[in-house]
Design a protein around this motif. Structure first.
Motif, short mmCIF file in Angstrom:
data_model
loop_
_atom_site.label_atom_id
_atom_site.label_comp_id
_atom_site.label_asym_id
_atom_site.label_seq_id
_atom_site.Cartn_x
_atom_site.Cartn_y
_atom_site.Cartn_z
N LEU A 167 -5.94 -28.57 -14.28
CA LEU A 167 -5.12 -27.41 -14.66
C LEU A 167 -3.69 -27.79 -15.00
N HIS A 168 -3.23 -28.93 -14.47
CA HIS A 168 -1.84 -29.35 -14.67
C HIS A 168 -1.75 -30.68 -15.42
N ARG A 169 -2.73 -30.97 -16.26
CA ARG A 169 -2.69 -32.24 -17.00
C ARG A 169 -1.47 -32.27 -17.91
N ASN A 170 -1.03 -33.46 -18.19
CA ASN A 170 0.16 -33.71 -19.03
C ASN A 170 1.44 -33.24 -18.35
N ARG A 171 1.42 -33.05 -17.04
CA ARG A 171 2.62 -32.68 -16.30
C ARG A 171 2.84 -33.69 -15.18
#
Length: 179
Positions: A167-171
């Protein structure tokens, strides 16, 4: 967590009014005066909603909608066209191309805010039940994960972590948030 809105509007005065009003209503807002800067930023961070003018200097807003709808990461991002184009044909074209809503200028801020609340409420209710990243798939209803179709045996904690990461990929995630 605040809803993150991107405003794509070439008229500085309108952009500033929208920014000021939305920030005062508790939204996280970023502004862009052209498609180039908008696409550059949206490649880094996908917004929760886009307010989009149709008549921009470097690209037609309808083309922007088409591009957003063709990208897997932005295909479901709600888009409100906020434009001076007022004919029924313009509205139908904008909605048929993929915009979620169409608001003509001038408008009352309360109406814009109600439309934003409606679309973001719907977006967060209808999130995908299957999260995918590369070869990994995770079903949020059954809590089952697989890699290339091969099921993974995960503990409850591993399952929760995988869902969180997807849900929080690339963060960037602080380790403190994981405890």
């Amino acid at each position: 967590m605040a809803v993150h809105i991107y405003i794509v509007e070439d008229d500085k005065n309108i952009r500033e009014i929208e920014m000021f009003a939305l920030k005062n209503s508790g939204y996280a807002v970023e502004e862009f005066e052209n498609a180039k800067s908008f696409f550059s930023r949206s490649a880094e961070k996908v917004p929760d909603l886009v307010l989009l003018d149709i008549m921009l200097p470097d690209m037609d807003g309808l083309e922007i909608v088409k591009k957003l709808r063709s990208r897997p990461d932005t295909v479901r991002v709600p888009i409100i066209l906020v434009t001076a184009k007022t004919t029924e044909l313009d509205k139908v074209k904008g909605l048929d191309i993929g915009a979620d809503d169409y608001l003509t200028k001038p408008f009352h801020f309360e109406e814009l805010e109600a439309r934003i609340r409606s679309l973001t409420r719907r977006k967060f209710i209808q999130e995908d039940v299957c999260l995918r990243c590369s070869r990994i798939t995770f079903d949020t209803r059954t809590r089952e994960a697989s890699v290339d179709g091969t099921p993974l045996a995960l503990t409850r904690k591993e399952s929760a972590l995988l869902e969180y990461f997807l849900l929080h990929r690339n963060r960037i995630i602080s380790p403190c948030l994981l405890y």
